[in-house]
Design an enzyme around this catalytic site. Structure first.
Site, PDB file in Angstrom:
ATOM      1  N   ASP A 179       0.695  -1.177   0.076  1.00 19.69           N
ATOM      2  CA  ASP A 179      -0.048  -0.037  -0.138  1.00 19.69           C
ATOM      3  C   ASP A 179       0.912   1.219  -0.099  1.00 19.69           C
ATOM      4  O   ASP A 179       1.963   1.379   0.773  1.00 19.69           O
ATOM      5  CB  ASP A 179      -1.078   0.073   1.134  1.00 19.69           C
ATOM      6  CG  ASP A 179      -2.069   0.970   1.363  1.00 19.69           C
ATOM      7  OD1 ASP A 179      -2.743   1.200   0.327  1.00 19.69           O
ATOM      8  OD2 ASP A 179      -1.798   2.016   2.220  1.00 19.69           O
ATOM      9  N   GLU A 214       1.623  -0.653  -5.032  1.00 21.45           N
ATOM     10  CA  GLU A 214       0.688   0.512  -5.657  1.00 21.45           C
ATOM     11  C   GLU A 214       1.482   1.765  -5.554  1.00 21.45           C
ATOM     12  O   GLU A 214       1.572   2.496  -4.448  1.00 21.45           O
ATOM     13  CB  GLU A 214      -0.355   0.558  -4.309  1.00 21.45           C
ATOM     14  CG  GLU A 214      -1.523   1.363  -4.592  1.00 21.45           C
ATOM     15  CD  GLU A 214      -2.125   2.201  -3.706  1.00 21.45           C
ATOM     16  OE1 GLU A 214      -3.292   2.666  -3.557  1.00 21.45           O
ATOM     17  OE2 GLU A 214      -1.731   2.219  -2.393  1.00 21.45           O
TER      18      GLU A 214
END
Length: 561
Positions: free
Chosen positions: A240, A302
């Site tokens: 993330d 990401e």
């Protein structure tokens, strides 16, 4: 309406490496990612994202859980995906759907217990599915033990970013950085005796303080966390905010407002800094030490970057294995734009020896059926994505053709950006509505109770049960596509040969790979063109003739050649 065939491709634009293009007037792009590239399972994997709280509920509390996922794994095996990516299920106050982690080694009671996670991994492996879990390294929860220590003792604050405020009394934030969710990216703490103290950085919600990756304990802790989950059996990590762990020296002002709209389009001092790559290299070395041939453990970034070349830096041979291709996700339904994104994406990843990753939807964006304006376009886009060389990500429910739910009641919304301004739109709950599995009314088999967000009353025809066996359903289209992807060598695999663009009518894309061709008609009307081969799968009925074919409006067709 008939469209004359026109050649819109430079005749000598050939980008193939180690292969020969024999089609006159074509443009070929090598899909291999380099002749010496590793042939790992992840290079052409189809990976299915599970938003844990919205997939399946086993205990009747209306919230999806790990046991519910385990019970529904046969659906994913039948669908034909290769791996499952799970959003965070760690201990968390749930200020941001679990992306505010208070304990990285514990399962939140909402979702089960640690043995449930181990059982899920084992059950997935037994079905031939690999498991990727989220890791959240940019920030912790404000209830994490480290942050509690920081609030209690100013001498323990160096694992986060605490700064004195500006102005004579320190009442202004240290700089002009804005939260992705809207508002200032800084919150001031109150020290002992009620005295206003320093400010701490949170690029997201105030409950998500950013970690200071220059502190050695931070790197040591996350290496330990990765080893913990690898030992439990997971096959990799989706990282993330992989572009955010390092901030520019001196924390300079951005000098612009509405900074969330600039992410991925221009350089920012808090994202995509060079220092993040050292972190990724250390993680890649750790993953490699836990890998064996055919059982590689992978990292998926990401990462938002201003262009394809910057994004490709995240998938250099000693960094992450994959990075989400958000340019493809954001591309409009226009043939020239789609081709440009495909070409630039493949060129950038090929330059660093990596395959390209494709994605249309996820838990942070409006579902692509709604973005494109119709189910017809969504089905076509899915077939296009699954035909491209590299790895593809599916978001839960897209195989059912689910639309965005736009009328979620205000009092039920949980997106932390919803009540903040000048950040994300705050409407991410619409793509997170729980899945419909069976039955004719909510909760459609989601669980023995209700569902944490209300499901539309007209979803009965979209359930897994309703679509199974219907040859015209979106679910059966996805199942057929994934089955063909396994048996046709020119589909998916970046190692099967080059992608060659062929002459096509305006508004139509036509490319070939060994033994395979794909047409995409982005126009709102039928288009006539020469027959490129034998049709094997189409998102809408094709009308083939002896020498020409009528491509349906807003459609994608696969051809054996």
């Amino acid at each position: 309406m008939t469209q004359e065939l026109t050649d819109r491709t430079p005749a000598s634009d050939c980008h193939a490496t180690g292969s020969t293009c024999r089609t006159a007037g074509s443009a070929c792009r090598d899909a291999s990612g380099g002749a010496a590239a590793s042939r790992g399972w992840w290079r052409d994997a189809v990976i299915y994202q599970v938003y844990v709280r919205s997939f399946a509920d086993s205990d009747g509390d209306g919230i999806g859980d790990l046991r519910g996922i385990r019970e529904r794994l046969p659906h994913l095996a039948r669908l034909g995906v290769d791996a499952v990516w799970l959003t965070p299920f760690y201990a968390s106050p749930q200020a941001d759907g679990g992306y505010d982690v208070s304990d990285y080694r514990a399962v939140d009671p909402l979702f089960g217990e640690l043995p449930d996670a181990a059982d899920l991994v084992r059950a997935a492996h037994a079905l031939g599915l690999r498991v990727i879990v989220d890791v959240v390294p940019n920030h912790t929860s404000d209830e994490h033990a480290w942050f509690r220590e920081a609030l209690a003792d100013p001498a323990r604050r160096d694992r986060y970013h605490f700064r004195p405020g500006r102005g004579p009394d320190g009442a202004e934030p240290p700089n002009d950085w804005e939260s992705v969710f809207g508002g200032p990216a800084w919150t001031r703490v109150t020290d002992a005796g009620g005295t206003p103290g320093d400010w701490y950085l949170h690029l997201f919600a105030p409950q998500q303080p950013d970690l200071n990756w220059e502190h050695p304990q931070v790197a040591e802790e996350f290496a330990s966390v990765l080893r913990f989950w690898l030992d439990l059996g997971v096959d990799g990590f989706r990282v993330d905010v992989a572009h955010g762990m390092v901030k520019a020296a001196g924390f300079p002002d951005v000098g612009a407002a509405e900074q969330a709209t600039l992410i991925g389009s221009q350089p920012l001092p808090f994202f995509d800094q060079e220092g993040v790559h050292a972190i990724h290299r250390s993680w890649r070395a750790l993953l490699d030490r836990h890998s064996t041939p055919g059982a590689e453990r992978i990292g998926v970034a990401e990462a938002w970057a201003p262009d394809s070349e910057r994004l490709a830096l995240y998938v250099r041979p000693d960094e992450m294995h994959q990075a989400f291709n958000f340019r493809f996700l954001k591309c409009p339904w226009e043939a020239p734009a789609i081709r440009t994104v495909i070409d630039e994406s493949m060129a950038a990843t090929h330059a660093v020896g990596a395959p390209t990753t494709w994605v249309l939807s996820n838990h942070d964006v409006v579902r692509h059926r709604t973005r494109y304006g119709s189910l017809r376009r969504a089905r076509a886009a899915a077939l296009l994505m699954l035909a491209l060389p590299g790895s593809a990500y599916l978001y839960q429910g897209e195989e059912l053709g689910l639309p965005e739910v736009t009328d979620v009641p205000s009092h039920l919304r949980q997106d932390p950006a919803y009540r903040r301004t000048a950040g994300q739109d705050g409407l991410r709950d619409g793509c997170r509505v729980p899945l419909p599995w069976s039955g004719t009314e909510p909760p459609y088999g989601f669980g023995p109770g209700g569902s944490w967000l209300p499901q539309p009353a007209d979803w009965a025809g979209l359930t897994v049960a309703a679509q199974t066996g219907d040859p015209h359903s979106t679910l059966e289209l996805y199942r057929a596509a994934l089955e063909l992807r396994r048996v046709l060598p020119g589909l998916g695999s970046p190692d099967a040969g080059p992608l060659c663009w062929l002459p096509s009518p305006e508004g139509v894309l036509l490319f070939s790979r060994p033994g395979f061709a794909c047409t995409v008609n982005t126009r709102p009307e039928r288009v006539e063109m020469p027959v490129p081969g034998r049709p094997v799968l189409s998102s809408a009925p094709v009308e083939p003739g002896a020498r020409s074919v009528l491509l349906p409006a807003d459609s994608c067709t696969w051809w054996a050649v």
